[in-house]
Design a protein around this motif. Structure first.
Motif, short mmCIF file in Angstrom:
data_model
loop_
_atom_site.label_atom_id
_atom_site.label_comp_id
_atom_site.label_asym_id
_atom_site.label_seq_id
_atom_site.Cartn_x
_atom_site.Cartn_y
_atom_site.Cartn_z
N GLY A 36 0.85 -1.19 0.00
CA GLY A 36 0.00 0.00 0.00
C GLY A 36 0.88 1.23 0.00
N LEU B 250 -0.52 7.98 0.32
CA LEU B 250 0.24 9.04 0.99
C LEU B 250 0.95 8.49 2.22
CD1 LEU B 250 -2.36 11.94 0.78
CD2 LEU B 250 -0.08 11.87 -0.27
N MET B 251 0.24 7.68 3.00
CA MET B 251 0.82 7.16 4.24
C MET B 251 1.82 6.04 3.95
SD MET B 251 1.21 7.55 7.37
CE MET B 251 -0.04 8.53 8.18
N THR C 258 -1.53 0.29 -7.90
CA THR C 258 -1.12 1.18 -8.98
C THR C 258 0.40 1.28 -8.92
OG1 THR C 258 -3.17 2.41 -8.61
CG2 THR C 258 -1.49 3.47 -10.00
N LEU D 293 -3.59 0.30 3.72
CA LEU D 293 -4.53 0.53 2.61
C LEU D 293 -5.67 1.41 3.08
CD1 LEU D 293 -4.71 -3.14 1.23
CD2 LEU D 293 -3.18 -1.29 0.51
N ALA E 148 -10.31 -3.60 1.74
CA ALA E 148 -9.20 -3.68 0.78
C ALA E 148 -8.14 -4.66 1.27
CB ALA E 148 -8.60 -2.30 0.56
N LEU F 145 -1.54 -1.39 9.55
CA LEU F 145 -1.68 -0.02 10.05
C LEU F 145 -2.84 0.73 9.39
CD1 LEU F 145 2.08 1.07 10.31
CD2 LEU F 145 0.62 0.03 12.05
N ALA G 248 -0.70 10.18 13.33
CA ALA G 248 0.26 11.15 12.78
C ALA G 248 -0.07 11.37 11.31
CB ALA G 248 1.69 10.61 12.91
P1 NDP Z 1 -4.47 6.93 0.16
O1 NDP Z 1 -5.83 7.12 -0.39
O2 NDP Z 1 -3.41 7.89 -0.21
O3 NDP Z 1 -3.94 5.47 -0.24
C1 NDP Z 1 -4.78 4.35 -0.21
C2 NDP Z 1 -3.97 3.11 -0.56
O4 NDP Z 1 -4.83 1.95 -0.51
C3 NDP Z 1 -3.39 3.14 -1.97
O5 NDP Z 1 -2.14 2.49 -1.94
C4 NDP Z 1 -4.41 2.34 -2.75
O6 NDP Z 1 -3.89 1.74 -3.93
C5 NDP Z 1 -4.72 1.25 -1.75
N1 NDP Z 1 -5.96 0.54 -2.01
C6 NDP Z 1 -7.23 0.98 -1.77
N2 NDP Z 1 -8.13 0.04 -2.12
C7 NDP Z 1 -7.41 -1.02 -2.58
C8 NDP Z 1 -7.78 -2.31 -3.07
N3 NDP Z 1 -9.06 -2.68 -3.16
N4 NDP Z 1 -6.79 -3.15 -3.42
C9 NDP Z 1 -5.50 -2.77 -3.32
N5 NDP Z 1 -5.08 -1.57 -2.87
C10 NDP Z 1 -6.04 -0.71 -2.50
O7 NDP Z 1 -4.65 6.84 1.73
P2 NDP Z 1 -3.53 7.08 2.88
O8 NDP Z 1 -2.25 6.47 2.44
O9 NDP Z 1 -3.56 8.49 3.30
O10 NDP Z 1 -4.18 6.23 4.08
C11 NDP Z 1 -3.97 4.83 4.19
C12 NDP Z 1 -4.43 4.42 5.58
O11 NDP Z 1 -3.67 5.13 6.56
C13 NDP Z 1 -5.92 4.73 5.83
O12 NDP Z 1 -6.51 3.69 6.56
C14 NDP Z 1 -5.83 6.01 6.64
O13 NDP Z 1 -6.97 6.17 7.47
C15 NDP Z 1 -4.56 5.76 7.45
N6 NDP Z 1 -4.00 7.02 7.98
C16 NDP Z 1 -3.71 8.05 7.13
C17 NDP Z 1 -3.28 9.27 7.64
C18 NDP Z 1 -2.96 10.42 6.73
O14 NDP Z 1 -2.74 11.53 7.26
N7 NDP Z 1 -2.87 10.23 5.42
C19 NDP Z 1 -3.17 9.48 9.09
C20 NDP Z 1 -3.42 8.30 9.89
C21 NDP Z 1 -3.86 7.14 9.33
P3 NDP Z 1 -3.86 2.58 -5.31
O15 NDP Z 1 -2.66 3.47 -5.21
O16 NDP Z 1 -3.75 1.53 -6.35
O17 NDP Z 1 -5.16 3.35 -5.38
#
Ligand code: NDP
Length: 289
Positions: free
Chosen positions: A9, A12-13, A34, A66, A71, A91, A120
Motif C-alpha cells: 500500500g 500518501l501514508m 497502482t 490501505l 481492501a 496499520l 500522525a
Molecule cells: P491513500 O488514499 O493515499 O492510499 C490508499 C492506498 O490503498 C493506496 O495504496 C491504494 O492503492 C490502496 N488501495 C485501496 N483500495 C485497494 C484495493 N481494493 N486493493 C489494493 N489496494 C487498495 O490513503 P492514505 O495512504 O492516506 O491512508 C492509508 C491508511 O492510513 C488509511 O486507513 C488512513 O486512514 C490511514 N491514515 C492516514 C493518515 C494520513 O494523514 N494520510 C493518518 C493516519 C492514518 P492505489 O494506489 O492503487 O489506489
C-alpha cells in the motif's frame, strides 16, 4: 542492523512508511495496486515485488497500509492465500471489530498478526512525533520493535487486537472535542473583536489545566464515587446556561453548548446534581436516549 521489511500500500501514508524504513537503512520491498506510486521509492533504493505474495515472502515483516479493511481482506485474506511464516502489521485505520476479525483470518492463513493505528500525518513519519499504536501478541511486537521503531514512537498496548483501534478512537474524540470547544470560544470572542490569535494562548493554557484534572477524575470513575471536592455538577450546569445565553445573544451556533447541558441535565435528573463532573460517565457508558 539492516533488516528487510515489506510495505504493501503506497498511498500518501504507505509511501511515508516505506521512505522511513529506507532512511533507517532497512532493505525495503514494496507493492502497490497502482505500480507507478513506487517510482520515487525505487529511486531511493526500494525493490518492487511483482505480486502481493512475493512481497509478503520477501521479508519477515510486512506492513500493510490501505484505505480500509475491506481492501486488506480482498488483497490478503482470500481462502487461497498462504501467509505461513509471515508477520503482518496492519496499520490501516478501522474499528476494533475489524481488527479482531483480521487477526482471525490471518491466523487461519498461517500468519502472525499485529494490528496498529497511526496517530500522525505522513510528514511526521520517521520522527518521534509520530505515535504509532500496536496491539496483539506482545512477543511479536517485541520481535519487530527495532524495525518498527524507524516509523516513530511505537508502543504496544496489549494482547487484544482491538486495542489500537480503540485507543485511536479515544484519541480522536479527545482531539475533536478540544478543538470544537476552542472553536466555540473563538467564535464567542470574535463577536467582541478579539481575534483567534489573541484568544489561542488563553485557550491553550486552559486546555492544559483541564488535562491535569484527568488522573484524579479517573480515580473517581474507577472507584465509582464522585464527591464534589471542588464543584458540584449543578454549579457547572448554571455556567452552561450562561454559555448558551452568551452564544444566543452573540448570534452564533449553540449546538455544542446545548449538547453539554443536555448531557448534564440527564445526570441531574438521575439524582447526580450534588456529585462532581466525572459522574457524567454514567451518561457516556449507556446508549444515547
Ligand atoms: P491513500 O488514499 O493515499 O492510499 C490508499 C492506498 O490503498 C493506496 O495504496 C491504494 O492503492 C490502496 N488501495 C485501496 N483500495 C485497494 C484495493 N481494493 N486493493 C489494493 N489496494 C487498495 O490513503 P492514505 O495512504 O492516506 O491512508 C492509508 C491508511 O492510513 C488509511 O486507513 C488512513 O486512514 C490511514 N491514515 C492516514 C493518515 C494520513 O494523514 N494520510 C493518518 C493516519 C492514518 P492505489 O494506489 O492503487 O489506489
Amino acid at each position: 542492523t539492516r533488516t528487510s521489511v515489506t510495505v504493501i500500500g503506497l498511498g500518501l501514508m504507505g509511501r511515508a512508511l516505506a521512505a522511513a524504513f529506507l532512511r533507517a537503512g532497512h532493505s525495503t520491498t514494496v507493492w502497490n495496486r497502482t505500480a507507478g506510486k513506487a517510482d520515487e521509492l525505487v529511486a531511493e533504493g526500494a525493490r518492487v515485488a511483482p505480486t502481493v505474495g512475493d512481497a509478503v515472502e520477501a521479508s519477515p515483516l510486512t506492513i500493510i497500509c490501505l484505505t480500509d479493511y475491506d481492501a486488506v481482506r480482498g488483497l490478503l485474506g482470500g481462502d487461497d492465500a498462504d501467509l505461513t511464516g509471515a508477520t503482518l502489521v496492519n496499520l490501516t485505520s478501522g474499528t476494533s471489530a475489524q481488527a479482531r476479525e483480521a487477526a482471525r483470518w490471518a491466523d487461519l492463513r498461517g500468519a502472525r498478526y499485529l494490528d496498529g493505528a497511526i496517530m500522525a500525518v505522513p510528514p511526521a513519519i520517521g520522527t518521534a512525533e509520530a505515535v504509532i499504536l500496536h496491539s496483539g501478541p506482545r512477543a511479536d511486537f517485541e520481535a519487530h520493535e527495532p524495525v518498527l521503531g524507524a516509523l516513530g514512537t511505537v508502543t504496544h498496548l496489549g494482547e487484544d487486537h482491538g486495542l489500537a483501534s480503540l485507543y485511536d478512537a479515544g484519541g480522536l474524540v479527545m482531539m475533536w472535542s478540544v478543538l470544537n470547544g476552542w472553536l466555540q470560544g473563538t467564535a464567542l470572542l470574535r463577536t467582541a473583536g478579539v481575534d483567534a490569535v489573541t484568544y489561542a494562548p488563553f485557550a491553550r493554557q486552559l486546555a492544559a489545566g483541564v488535562a491535569d484534572w484527568l488522573p484524579g477524575y479517573a480515580e473517581q470513575i474507577d472507584r465509582n464515587s464522585y464527591p464534589a471536592e471542588v464543584s458540584a455538577l449543578e454549579t457547572d450546569v448554571r455556567a452552561m446556561e450562561h454559555l448558551i445565553e452568551e452564544s444566543e445573544a452573540a448570534g452564533i451556533n449553540t449546538d455544542l453548548p446545548k449538547l453539554l447541558k443536555a448531557t448534564a441535565d440527564r445526570a441531574i435528573a438521575a439524582g447526580h446534581g450534588g456529585d462532581q463532573y466525572p459522574v457524567l460517565i454514567t451518561q457516556f457508558t449507556t446508549p444515547t436516549p
